[in-house]
Design an enzyme around this catalytic site. Structure first.
Site, short mmCIF file in Angstrom:
data_model
loop_
_atom_site.label_atom_id
_atom_site.label_comp_id
_atom_site.label_asym_id
_atom_site.label_seq_id
_atom_site.Cartn_x
_atom_site.Cartn_y
_atom_site.Cartn_z
N ASP A 118 75.33 26.85 -98.63
CA ASP A 118 76.53 26.35 -97.95
C ASP A 118 77.68 26.06 -98.91
O ASP A 118 78.48 25.16 -98.66
CB ASP A 118 76.22 25.07 -97.14
CG ASP A 118 75.07 25.28 -96.18
OD1 ASP A 118 75.00 26.37 -95.61
OD2 ASP A 118 74.26 24.35 -96.03
N GLN A 168 71.94 31.57 -99.37
CA GLN A 168 71.35 30.27 -99.76
C GLN A 168 71.85 29.89 -101.17
O GLN A 168 72.96 30.27 -101.52
CB GLN A 168 69.82 30.30 -99.68
CG GLN A 168 69.27 30.35 -98.27
CD GLN A 168 69.23 31.75 -97.68
OE1 GLN A 168 68.77 32.66 -98.34
NE2 GLN A 168 69.68 31.92 -96.46
N LYS A 171 80.18 30.67 -99.81
CA LYS A 171 80.09 32.03 -100.38
C LYS A 171 80.77 33.06 -99.48
O LYS A 171 81.30 34.04 -99.97
CB LYS A 171 78.62 32.43 -100.58
CG LYS A 171 77.92 31.63 -101.64
CD LYS A 171 76.48 32.05 -101.79
CE LYS A 171 75.64 31.73 -100.57
NZ LYS A 171 75.46 30.30 -100.29
N GLY A 172 80.73 32.82 -98.17
CA GLY A 172 81.32 33.79 -97.23
C GLY A 172 82.77 34.02 -97.57
O GLY A 172 83.21 35.16 -97.72
N GLY A 190 74.48 31.55 -93.10
CA GLY A 190 75.61 31.54 -92.17
C GLY A 190 76.87 31.56 -93.01
O GLY A 190 77.27 30.55 -93.54
N HIS A 191 77.45 32.74 -93.19
CA HIS A 191 78.63 32.86 -94.03
C HIS A 191 79.89 32.83 -93.17
O HIS A 191 80.17 33.77 -92.43
CB HIS A 191 78.54 34.14 -94.87
CG HIS A 191 77.44 34.07 -95.90
ND1 HIS A 191 76.95 35.15 -96.57
CD2 HIS A 191 76.74 33.00 -96.36
CE1 HIS A 191 75.99 34.75 -97.41
NE2 HIS A 191 75.85 33.46 -97.28
P1 IMP Z 1 64.28 28.70 -94.12
O1 IMP Z 1 65.05 29.56 -95.07
O2 IMP Z 1 64.78 28.77 -92.73
O3 IMP Z 1 62.81 28.91 -94.25
O4 IMP Z 1 64.52 27.17 -94.58
C1 IMP Z 1 64.03 26.65 -95.80
C2 IMP Z 1 65.00 25.66 -96.40
O5 IMP Z 1 66.17 26.33 -96.83
C3 IMP Z 1 65.48 24.58 -95.42
O6 IMP Z 1 65.71 23.40 -96.15
C4 IMP Z 1 66.81 25.12 -94.93
O7 IMP Z 1 67.67 24.10 -94.47
C5 IMP Z 1 67.33 25.78 -96.19
N1 IMP Z 1 68.25 26.89 -95.92
C6 IMP Z 1 67.93 28.13 -95.50
N2 IMP Z 1 69.04 28.88 -95.39
C7 IMP Z 1 70.07 28.11 -95.76
C8 IMP Z 1 71.47 28.35 -95.89
O8 IMP Z 1 72.00 29.44 -95.66
N3 IMP Z 1 72.22 27.30 -96.31
C9 IMP Z 1 71.67 26.10 -96.62
N4 IMP Z 1 70.36 25.84 -96.53
C10 IMP Z 1 69.57 26.83 -96.10
#
Ligand code: IMP
Length: 433
Positions: free
Chosen positions: A13, A224, A16-17, A40-41
């Site tokens: 978050d 991420q 990056k988008g 979510g970009h």
């Molecule tokens: P998962 O990727 O859905 O398995 O989630 C694993 C961990 O990564 C959790 O703490 C999510 O909140 C975090 N996470 C996954 N994708 C994102 C992202 O795009 N931004 C921020 N946190 C993320």
């Protein structure tokens, strides 16, 4: 052959988008190398906000080709929604998007299992996005996953799906006491929704390498953040892919020797969604100030993000793991109204000073802060570094000094135009650099 990897330097978050959208204006091709619709970009495009989950944000730049690499996991239902959102913006990308045939598919039972697994963890829950990411990668590692290539052969796809639905139903019913899913209706629906994708499936590895050989400008878009990396992150509170620059090789199918520059994107403060250690977190209602100012709610799940101060120790680790060429600092404008701003300069661990974030001892690290005076002036209309208030420039220089990495760009708002060059020369990718 200029190419650039863009990596989230914190816990995701970081904005990056918007950064990729900006940098993609000088790119010929943008490639995602890991993750899936957990990302979510958010990009502000022609005055409207669009959130891309799987399609590289570079697609918004006319003529730029986009590749979803073999290290990604793909949810066709989310992809169909993104596709509809792009159509509404009158962006056609049909021939510009390639999906690597080796990328793995997310199926509805992955989403169900993701939610059930995390709920069953109770107090130790990870707080996943519930998008089926972990279970889809679990199938990949167990060597039973369904890949994009399987969408090209109905008989192979149906055969694999039948076996996987049986296995998923066993777990759903036996372990979670949940209702089974119907193979027939899932198969029909999934086959229908994946038809528009099948014509985009190809050899991403070969196509990207061809572009690199031709010397075109390729941007690798990470999702991420470094500290959510499966190996180097705050395990087990991590995602299931390789989020750093080291993920590009296996996530695209090219040699790491091709890579030239790596830019780290960091917010001017820190946020995290989901569970896990966060040394510079602001406790209690005080964190609400940053959350409100920065609209810190997850782009994928809408969950409130945990907020904290800029953590130089966290960034030092990111710089070391990735060998960042430069940093891009985002959301500086969020700090505009604060009287005082804290910066975590390092930690104390059992009375010993520790400079770099250490995921193995993350919960024991006690943050050490300095407090800086805020600048109390809006920065959103600044377009040149020298137009920024003196206090903001001091803050940015402090970050550079503490982290040991030059800042190339600063984002001062969500619009495409709200970008300031600080040390463009640090990033050869920029036309002015
Ligand atoms: P998962 O990727 O859905 O398995 O989630 C694993 C961990 O990564 C959790 O703490 C999510 O909140 C975090 N996470 C996954 N994708 C994102 C992202 O795009 N931004 C921020 N946190 C993320």
């Amino acid at each position: 052959m200029p190419n650039l990897v863009v990596v989230g330097a914190q816990w995701g978050d970081e904005g990056k988008g918007k950064v990729v959208d900006h940098l993609a204006q000088s790119a010929d091709m943008v490639v995602r190398y890991q993750g899936g619709p957990n990302a979510g970009h958010t990009v502000c495009f022609r005055g409207r906000e669009i959130i891309l989950h799987q399609i590289p944000s570079g697609i918004l730049t006319p003529g730029v080709k986009a590749v979803i690499g073999c290290g990604c996991v793909i949810d066709p239902y989310t992809l169909a929604e993104e596709s509809a959102a792009l159509r509404r913006l009158k962006i056609s990308y049909g021939r510009r998007l390639l999906i690597d045939s080796r990328a793995h598919m997310i199926l509805p039972y992955h989403r169900m299992l993701d939610t059930l697994q995390d709920k069953q963890r109770g107090k130790r829950r990870i707080g996943t996005t519930g998008r089926g990411i972990g279970p889809a990668y679990q199938d990949k590692l167990a060597r039973v996953g369904i890949r994009a290539a399987d969408l090209l052969h109905e008989d192979i796809f149906m055969d694999k799906l039948r076996r996987n639905v049986a296995a998923a139903n066993f777990v759903l019913m036996d372990r979670y006491k949940a209702d089974p899913i119907s193979f027939k209706s899932l198969a029909e629906d999934y086959w229908k929704v994946t038809r528009p994708l099948a014509r985009m499936v190809g050899d991403g590895s070969a196509v990207v390498e061809q572009e690199l050989k031709k010397g075109t400008r390729v941007l690798f878009e990470g999702a991420q953040g470094v500290h959510l990396d499966l190996d180097l992150g705050t395990y087990p509170y991590v995602t299931t892919s390789s989020t750093g620059a080291w993920g590009v090789g296996p996530g695209v199918g090219i040699s790491p020797l091709w890579l030239e520059q790596v830019v780290g994107v960091a917010k001017a403060y820190t946020t995290r969604v989901g569970m896990g250690p966060f040394p510079a977190e602001i406790e209690g209602s005080e964190s609400e100030v940053l959350r409100k100012l920065g609209a810190e709610y997850g782009a994928t799940t809408g969950r409130p993000r945990r907020c904290g101060w800029f953590d130089a120790g966290l960034l030092r680790a990111s710089v070391r793991y990735n060998r960042f060429t430069a940093l891009v600092v985002t959301k500086l404008d969020v700090l505009d109204s604060l009287e005082e701003i804290k910066v975590c300069t390092g930690y104390s661990l059992n009375g010993r000073r520790v400079r770099e974030f250490d995921a193995a001892h993350a919960v024991e690290l006690e943050p050490q802060y300095i407090t800086m005076r805020g600048w109390r002036q809006p920065t959103g209309s600044c377009r040149k570094y020298r137009e920024l208030p003196l206090g903001a420039r001091r803050y940015l220089r402090k970050i550079e000094e503490l982290v040991g990495c030059p800042i190339a760009l600063i984002s001062v708002g969500s619009d495409r135009t709200q970008m300031v060059e600080m040390k463009p020369g640090a990033l050869k990718w920029l036309k002015s650099g």
